[in-house]
Structure formats: structure tokens, C-alpha cells
Design a protein around this motif. Structure first.
Motif, short mmCIF file in Angstrom:
data_model
loop_
_atom_site.label_atom_id
_atom_site.label_comp_id
_atom_site.label_asym_id
_atom_site.label_seq_id
_atom_site.Cartn_x
_atom_site.Cartn_y
_atom_site.Cartn_z
N VAL A 1 0.85 -1.39 -0.10
CA VAL A 1 0.00 -0.02 -0.04
C VAL A 1 0.95 1.21 0.14
CG1 VAL A 1 -1.92 -1.14 1.04
CG2 VAL A 1 -0.32 -0.09 2.49
N ASP A 2 0.32 2.49 -0.02
CA ASP A 2 1.14 3.67 -0.20
C ASP A 2 0.84 4.46 1.05
OD1 ASP A 2 1.57 2.88 -2.83
OD2 ASP A 2 -0.12 3.91 -3.74
N SER A 3 0.02 4.20 1.83
CA SER A 3 -0.27 5.09 3.11
C SER A 3 -0.91 4.17 4.34
CB SER A 3 -1.47 6.34 2.94
OG SER A 3 -2.73 5.53 2.58
N GLU A 4 -0.67 4.70 5.56
CA GLU A 4 -1.07 4.22 6.83
C GLU A 4 -2.43 3.78 6.59
OE1 GLU A 4 0.17 6.12 10.16
OE2 GLU A 4 2.09 6.60 9.43
N GLU A 5 -3.38 4.71 6.02
CA GLU A 5 -4.91 4.51 5.98
C GLU A 5 -5.28 3.28 5.22
OE1 GLU A 5 -3.40 7.38 5.16
OE2 GLU A 5 -3.87 8.66 7.04
N ASP A 6 -4.40 2.85 4.07
CA ASP A 6 -4.72 1.72 3.52
C ASP A 6 -4.31 0.53 4.08
OD1 ASP A 6 -5.54 3.53 1.35
OD2 ASP A 6 -3.78 3.69 0.25
#
Length: 447
Positions: A339-344
Motif C-alpha cells: 500500500v501507499d499510506s497508513e490508512e490503506d
């Protein structure tokens, strides 16, 4: 020096040089002691306000027995003042205690009315006072019936007043037939402490691995790094480097805890020495009394602590800590690379977090029955064994169970790490896309 050792060295040195690492490592033991004892101390404090409780006793039996304390003040009022008292509840009065009949015949004829939820301390005080009186009443009724000898009633009263306590000495028999003193309470505390430590470290350092992967991916440093280092070596180096940081932190905490424990042992095991030391230190002459604190025989507690096979406990703690950490760190790194971000990461990490929480609660409930089905199976399943097994080891379990658990744990780690490495090498260079689990499994088959 090969590239893998360079990656491990970089991950390790970068983190142990951080001020946050140094401060946390040195302050954590004190912080843990403070977090343990501060709530206990605060719970003994009260708000300084004396709470007035109006007592309406239609039976006339129980009201005189309620003794006021520093916190609660009982005031007996007549039934005619009930309506006036009700208007004062929440203001001048904290509560109204109403007893409508003889409790020896009807135990439900008592109620406590207050505006706020009444504190447990007040309820315990009232229950204890009424229980003693009802017991006395029933003994009087039995004595008055003439069916039981009065001398026997007197003896029963004396037994109830004495409330004898039993001090049960527990002993453990070793394989060689030797018998040593043990303590279920001490084993429980030690098991829970190590269980909580592993739970915290798996979450803390696993999350650290995830953050490191995400940070390098977001800053695109990883694109430069993979040009000279294989992605697999990068993953292994990151996990090993951060794991060594955790072991370093554990070692420092162990030394600090050992120093505190040795100091405590000195004062408890040799009160005469303490007395001689304190003779020249005004105001400390009473420290020799530390051998018996709060009515608890500290010497017995120390004997029980020393009877624990610490070499075995620490050895298996390190084995399960390393196994549990590398297993979950591989999973965290695998998902973070995709993934690209912590949210993902939440869509992937929620099931993993639930697994860790299940392991923690399984360990918590296994304390009462360390040989039960829950404890046995949860200590063999690799995803929960690092946490649950540490609850069981201080109680003494067969060696084959520990070895089988370690074998399954490390075997699962190898399997997971192979899959994680294949997903990592593809996912670390993927941007702008949220892969599904199905797609991630396709990455495993890429050559």
C-alpha cells in the motif's frame, strides 16, 4: 561486508541513536512502576467530603449498629422525616438507607437511595454491618428454640468471630524427586508480566517495521536502495535490525530490573545488615521491618520467586519473543509494502490485530487453568503461542510441549517469510493502487 549486514547495521544504529529510544529505554522501568502503583495510591484517596446518609429503620434493630467513618456519617431519622430527607438527597444528604423490617426473616427489606451511584465502599460497609447482625440474630433464634445446647451455640459464635485463616504451603516435586516451595500467585504474576511484555513488543516493533517500510516507500528511497540491494535482503535486514533494537532494549531493562531486584533482596533477606547500615542514617532505623510488609511474609515471597527456574523462563521468553516478532513483523512488512499510506493498511491489518488480541485474551484467561484446552491449543497455534505459552511456563509444563510449540512457530515463520518476501519484492515498487488479497497472491507466483 555484504549488503544484508549493511542493511541490518543501518536499521539498528539509526534507531538506537535516536533520543526517543534512549529516553524510553531509561524511563520505561520507572514509568511501569509509576503506572502500577500510582492508580493504587490514588484509589486510596477520597475527595475529603463527608457524605451524610440518613437512616430510617422501622425495625429499630440495625440503625444503632451503623458506625460513622471519616468518609460516611450515618444519621438516624424518624419515618416522619422521610419526605423532607428525600428533598435533600443530592444536596445536604448523599443517600437514604431504609430498612423496613427484620432482615433475619426478609433479607430484601433494605434499600439505599442516592442521586449518584453509591460507592462500593459504602455498600460494603452497610452489608458487612447488617450481615453480622443477622448472623447474630439467627444464632439467638437457634439458641432460644431450646433444640440446640447453649454451649454449642457459644462455640459457634466463637468460631465465627475468630474467622480462622488457612496458610496453604504449595510445593513442587521435580523430576529427580526433589521438593521445592512454590507459589501459584508468584507464577501467575510472572507469567502475566512476560505475556504482556511479548504482546506489547510484538505490536510495538511490528508496527515499527510497518512504519519503516511505509516511510521508505513514500519517500521513494526504496527505489534507490533496491538498485543495489535485493528486496529480500532489504526486508530481512529491516526485520533483523529492528528486532536487535528490541533485544537491546530488553537487555537494558533486564539489567535495570535485576539491579532493583538485587537491591530489594539485600534489604529483605538481611534485616540485621539493614539495621546496622541504618543505625548511622537517622530516620531509617525502622527499615529492618521491611521483612514483613502489610502482614505479608516477604521472605516466603522471595523464596517462591527464587524457586522459579529463571534460566528456563528467560530462555523460552527470548525464543518466543524472537519467533513471535519475526512472524508478525513479516506480515506487517508484507502488507505495508503493498500500500501507499497508513490508512490503506487498515483493511489488511485489522484481522492481524484481532489475532494478536485473541492471543492476549487467551493468555489472560489461561492463567486460571494453565493445563486446560484453551491454554494447551492456544500455546501450540503459532499465531498465539508466543503470548500464551509464557503464561504456562512458570507453572511447569512438559518439555515436549514447549519444543513442539517452538517448532511450529518457527516453521510457520519460515513459510510466512517466504510468501512475505515474494509479495514485498513486487509490492515495494507498486504505487497508486490498492491491491486485493487475490492480487497479492498472484505476486507470489511472479518469477
Amino acid at each position: 561486508m555484504n549488503t544484508l549486514s549493511l542493511v541490518i547495521q543501518r536499521e539498528y544504529i539509526t534507531r538506537v541513536r535516536k533520543k526517543s529510544f534512549i529516553i524510553l529505554t531509561l524511563l520505561m522501568p520507572l514509568l511501569m512502576v509509576g503506572l502500577t502503583f500510582l492508580p493504587l495510591w490514588l484509589s486510596t484517596l477520597n475527595d475529603g467530603e463527608v457524605k451524610r446518609i440518613a437512616v430510617i429503620d422501622r425495625s429499630g434493630i440495625y440503625a444503632p449498629l451503623l458506625q460513622s467513618t471519616e468518609t460516611f456519617h450515618f444519621e438516624v431519622i424518624g419515618e416522619e422525616a422521610q419526605a423532607d430527607a428525600q428533598t435533600k438527597v443530592g444536596g445536604e444528604l448523599f443517600a437514604i438507607l431504609q430498612i423496613t423490617g427484620d432482615l433475619s426473616n426478609d433479607q430484601g427489606s433494605v434499600s439505599l437511595t442516592s442521586e449518584k451511584q453509591s460507592p462500593q465502599e459504602l455498600q460494603s460497609l452497610i452489608r458487612q454491618t447488617l450481615r453480622e447482625k443477622v448472623t447474630q440474630q439467627r444464632l439467638d433464634q437457634l439458641s432460644g428454640s431450646g433444640e440446640v445446647d447453649s454451649e454449642a451455640i457459644t462455640q459457634v459464635r466463637e468460631i465465627l468471630e475468630e474467622r480462622p485463616s488457612i496458610s496453604l504451603q504449595t510445593l513442587r516435586m521435580g523430576d529427580d524427586g526433589s521438593v521445592t516451595e512454590s507459589s501459584t500467585e508468584v507464577a501467575t504474576i510472572i507469567g502475566m508480566v512476560f505475556t504482556i511484555l511479548i504482546y506489547m513488543f510484538i505490536l510495538m516493533y511490528g508496527n515499527m517495521v510497518m512504519q519503516a517500510v511505509l516511510e521508505e516507500k513514500k519517500t521513494r528511497i526504496v527505489e534507490v536502495m533496491v538498485s543495489s540491494v535485493k528486496p529480500v535482503n532489504l526486508l530481512i535486514g529491516k526485520i533483523v535490525g529492528i528486532g536487535l533494537v528490541g533485544i537491546t532494549q530488553l537487555a537494558i531493562w533486564g539489567i535495570l530490573a535485576g539491579g532493583l531486584f538485587s537491591l530489594l533482596s539485600l534489604f529483605i533477606a538481611s534485616p540485621e545488615q539493614v539495621a546496622s547500615m541504618s543505625s548511622g542514617m537517622g530516620g531509617m532505623a525502622d527499615m529492618s521491618a521491611m521483612g514483613n510488609v502489610g502482614g505479608v511474609e516477604m521472605q516466603g515471597i522471595m523464596s517462591a520467586i527464587l524457586s522459579i527456574n529463571w534460566l528456563e523462563v528467560i530462555l523460552f521468553f527470548l525464543l518466543f519473543f524472537i519467533g513471535g516478532y519475526v512472524l508478525y513483523a513479516s506480515i506487517f512488512a508484507m502488507f505495508a509494502s503493498a500500500v501507499d499510506s497508513e490508512e490503506d493498511t487498515s483493511q489488511f491489518l485489522t484481522p492481524v490485530t484481532l489475532l494478536i488480541m485473541f492471543a492476549f485474551f487467551a493468555g489472560f484467561y489461561s492463567v486460571n487453568n494453565p493445563d486446560g484446552p484453551l491454554a494447551f491449543w492456544a500455546s501450540l497455534i503459532p499465531f498465539s503461542s508466543p503470548i500464551v505459552m509464557m503464561v504456562r511456563i512458570p507453572f511447569g509444563i512438559p518439555l515436549w510441549e514447549k519444543l513442539l510449540s517452538i517448532l511450529l512457530l518457527y516453521g510457520t515463520f519460515i513459510l510466512i517469510s517466504v510468501v512475505a518476501a515474494k509479495i514485498y519484492r513486487v509490492g515495494i515498487l507498486m504505487y497508486g493502487k490498492k491491491p486485493s488479497l487475490k492480487e497479492m497472491f498472484k505476486w507470489v507466483r511472479y518469477k
